[in-house]
Design a protein around this motif. Structure first.
Motif, PDB file in Angstrom:
ATOM      1  N   THR A  98      -9.036   3.630   5.924  1.00 49.81           N
ATOM      2  CA  THR A  98      -8.651   3.456   4.526  1.00 49.81           C
ATOM      3  C   THR A  98      -9.175   2.092   4.074  1.00 49.81           C
ATOM      4  O   THR A  98      -9.673   1.316   4.895  1.00 49.81           O
ATOM      5  N   ASP A 120       1.295   3.507  -2.226  1.00 50.63           N
ATOM      6  CA  ASP A 120       0.753   4.707  -2.844  1.00 50.63           C
ATOM      7  C   ASP A 120      -0.552   5.118  -2.175  1.00 50.63           C
ATOM      8  O   ASP A 120      -1.491   5.548  -2.837  1.00 50.63           O
ATOM      9  N   ARG A 178     -13.493  15.293  -1.083  1.00 57.79           N
ATOM     10  CA  ARG A 178     -14.357  14.760  -2.142  1.00 57.79           C
ATOM     11  C   ARG A 178     -15.798  14.658  -1.638  1.00 57.79           C
ATOM     12  O   ARG A 178     -16.066  14.898  -0.456  1.00 57.79           O
ATOM     13  N   ARG A 184     -11.537  12.261   1.735  1.00 60.35           N
ATOM     14  CA  ARG A 184     -10.436  12.769   0.912  1.00 60.35           C
ATOM     15  C   ARG A 184      -9.619  11.578   0.431  1.00 60.35           C
ATOM     16  O   ARG A 184      -9.070  10.835   1.231  1.00 60.35           O
ATOM     17  N   GLY A 185      -9.539  11.427  -0.885  1.00 59.09           N
ATOM     18  CA  GLY A 185      -8.792  10.287  -1.421  1.00 59.09           C
ATOM     19  C   GLY A 185      -9.348   8.985  -0.883  1.00 59.09           C
ATOM     20  O   GLY A 185     -10.560   8.802  -0.764  1.00 59.09           O
ATOM     21  N   ASP A 186      -8.446   8.093  -0.543  1.00 60.49           N
ATOM     22  CA  ASP A 186      -8.861   6.783  -0.029  1.00 60.49           C
ATOM     23  C   ASP A 186      -9.126   6.804   1.473  1.00 60.49           C
ATOM     24  O   ASP A 186      -9.447   5.767   2.045  1.00 60.49           O
ATOM     25  N   ASN A 225       0.840  -1.204   0.000  1.00 60.36           N
ATOM     26  CA  ASN A 225       0.000   0.000   0.000  1.00 60.36           C
ATOM     27  C   ASN A 225       0.869   1.246   0.000  1.00 60.36           C
ATOM     28  O   ASN A 225       0.605   2.200   0.692  1.00 60.36           O
ATOM     29  N   TYR A 236      -1.378   7.549  -0.675  1.00 68.12           N
ATOM     30  CA  TYR A 236      -1.780   8.947  -0.762  1.00 68.12           C
ATOM     31  C   TYR A 236      -1.875   9.453  -2.190  1.00 68.12           C
ATOM     32  O   TYR A 236      -2.045  10.645  -2.406  1.00 68.12           O
ATOM     33  N   ALA A 237      -1.763   8.543  -3.142  1.00 68.71           N
ATOM     34  CA  ALA A 237      -1.818   8.978  -4.536  1.00 68.71           C
ATOM     35  C   ALA A 237      -3.154   9.626  -4.862  1.00 68.71           C
ATOM     36  O   ALA A 237      -3.236  10.478  -5.742  1.00 68.71           O
ATOM     37  N   SER A 238      -4.175   9.222  -4.152  1.00 70.52           N
ATOM     38  CA  SER A 238      -5.507   9.729  -4.464  1.00 70.52           C
ATOM     39  C   SER A 238      -5.850  10.983  -3.659  1.00 70.52           C
ATOM     40  O   SER A 238      -6.968  11.482  -3.746  1.00 70.52           O
ATOM     41  N   TRP A 239      -4.882  11.483  -2.884  1.00 66.93           N
ATOM     42  CA  TRP A 239      -5.160  12.658  -2.051  1.00 66.93           C
ATOM     43  C   TRP A 239      -5.503  13.871  -2.904  1.00 66.93           C
ATOM     44  O   TRP A 239      -4.928  14.078  -3.983  1.00 66.93           O
ATOM     45  N   THR A 240      -6.421  14.675  -2.445  1.00 69.23           N
ATOM     46  CA  THR A 240      -6.763  15.930  -3.120  1.00 69.23           C
ATOM     47  C   THR A 240      -6.786  17.056  -2.090  1.00 69.23           C
ATOM     48  O   THR A 240      -7.076  16.821  -0.911  1.00 69.23           O
TER      49      THR A 240
END
Lengths: 185, 239
Positions: free
Chosen positions: B132, B60, B70, B112-114, B58, B62-66
């Motif tokens: 998560t 990545d 969301r 936010r993200g995952d 796991n 935080y790859a989906s963080w914005t």
């Protein structure tokens, strides 16, 4: 004051209001615990556990705004849980329960002891019959017979649909009616 | 009807039980509660978050963080998972866990993200649940005897802030929780490393996280119409 008014105070941390609710409902909770366990002293402890748990989770109990809202269905729900796991429940509150003064031995008259023994004996005979039922049917039957809750409230306490309460109750009554005539009716 | 005659508890006995109960629920917490609360909390949170978010499978996370939250998803499974952790805290209370009741009020939820974060608050404590797809972590703090009012302030963050780095992957994360005035419609956190993060606010509480160890540097507060109310340096801390 109504349960609803007292409970709103309890949610803010008012232990005096909680004491009033204890006085109002403790006997019902004690009777339910005794009928579930068949042991007087255990039932006394579990009654205390039910109220300690209720205080601990007071933020989880919300008033739904219905007329004549009562804390009793919630208390029965907690009582069901602690009697299901009564050894674990008592262990968890061992320190607190240990602070409860024992009954005065001088006040424990023979009549009173006999009264307790009779109650325990009768209750255990009923419990022995009820244990033949599936757990779900048994809990519905006990709640229906030993509390003043409506079928809708029982459904709420047990977390099942009202239709399931009705069907379980009918099935349980058919099964135990004959067996319990001598012991309990 | 199944009603064997059940004698009632003697009224005197009932009073004994009542007073024991009231003594128990009004008893003051031990000094140990003060001494260990914050260090133990931070330690537990650090270990748990590392396990959840930086496992080898796991990396990545935080790859989906914005920078913007969301749209909210289904909250029920999140509350179910977080509730189990709070139940565990209560079960371990005073033994392996914190010595205060687990807070149960859901004050604000950040999507936010995952990761979904739920801030639970109570009269003496706050717990931040981080969920998560791979697990749940919990960071709690307590020992607040009556929370300090926000007063005229528009914003105040909580100490200690929680931040950590995984030594294997170099990934870092920083969390911020705080309180905000009802006059504020939007909160943007600026960090030392140049991020601008729109926090989630609800019920007078604010939460945000970002994938770096950049400390929060300033906060910019907007009203409901989008006008800037205030820009202030962080920290502006309260209990």
């Amino acid at each position: 004051m109504t349960d609803e008014e007292l409970w709103r105070q309890v949610r803010t941390g008012d232990d005096a209001a909680f004491g009033q609710l204890f006085e109002r409902h403790a006997q019902a909770v004690f009777a339910y615990c005794l009928r579930r366990t068949g042991a007087w002293t255990v039932a006394e402890d579990l009654m205390s556990v039910v109220f300690m748990e209720t205080w601990r989770k007071r933020k989880s109990v919300t008033v739904d705004g219905s007329q004549d809202w009562s804390l009793l269905p919630w208390l029965y729900g907690v009582a069901l849980g602690v009697t299901r796991n009564h050894q674990r429940s008592r262990t968890r509150y061992k320190a607190a329960l240990g602070k409860v003064p024992l009954p005065d031995p001088d006040g424990d008259h023979a009549d009173d002891v006999a009264r307790r023994v009779d109650a325990e004996t009768q209750t255990r005979a009923v419990i022995a019959e009820l244990e033949k039922l599936p757990a779900g049917d048994r809990e519905v039957l006990e709640m229906s017979a030993w509390s003043d809750l409506s079928q809708a409230q029982i459904a709420q306490v047990l977390g099942i649909p009202v239709g399931t309460v009705k069907s379980r109750l009918a099935r349980a009554q058919r099964t135990v009616r004959g067996a319990l005539v001598e012991e309990a009716l | 009807m199944i009603k064997p005659d059940i004698p009632q508890l003697d009224p005197m006995r009932l009073q004994v039980r009542k007073h024991a109960l009231l003594n128990e629920i009004s008893s003051k917490p031990s000094r140990r509660w003060w001494r260990f609360s914050v260090p133990a909390t931070v330690l537990v949170a650090a270990v748990a978050v590392t396990l959840v978010l930086w496992t080898p499978t796991n990396q990545d996370a935080y790859a989906s963080w914005t920078a913007e939250p969301r749209a909210p998803g289904d909250l029920a499974p999140v509350l179910a998972d977080c509730g189990k952790r709070l139940d565990q805290d209560d079960a371990d209370r005073g033994v392996n866990g914190p010595d205060w009741p687990a807070p149960r009020e859901v004050s604000v939820v950040d999507w936010r993200g995952d990761m979904t974060m739920v801030l639970y608050t109570g009269p003496q404590s706050a717990s931040l649940c981080m969920r998560t797809p791979t697990g749940v972590a919990m960071s709690g703090s307590g020992n607040v005897k009556g929370r300090e009012p926000l007063g005229d302030r528009l914003f105040a963050d909580f100490a200690p802030q929680l931040g950590m780095t995984d030594v294997n992957t170099g990934s870092s994360v920083q969390f911020l929780t705080g309180r905000v005035s009802p006059k504020v419609g939007k909160v943007v956190i600026g960090t030392e490393d140049g991020l601008e993060v729109t926090a989630t606010t609800d019920n007078g509480w604010v939460v945000a996280w970002w994938p770096s160890l950049g400390k929060p540097k300033y906060v910019r507060l907007y009203d409901e119409a989008g006008g800037v109310l205030q820009t202030a340096p962080i920290p502006v801390r309260v209990r």
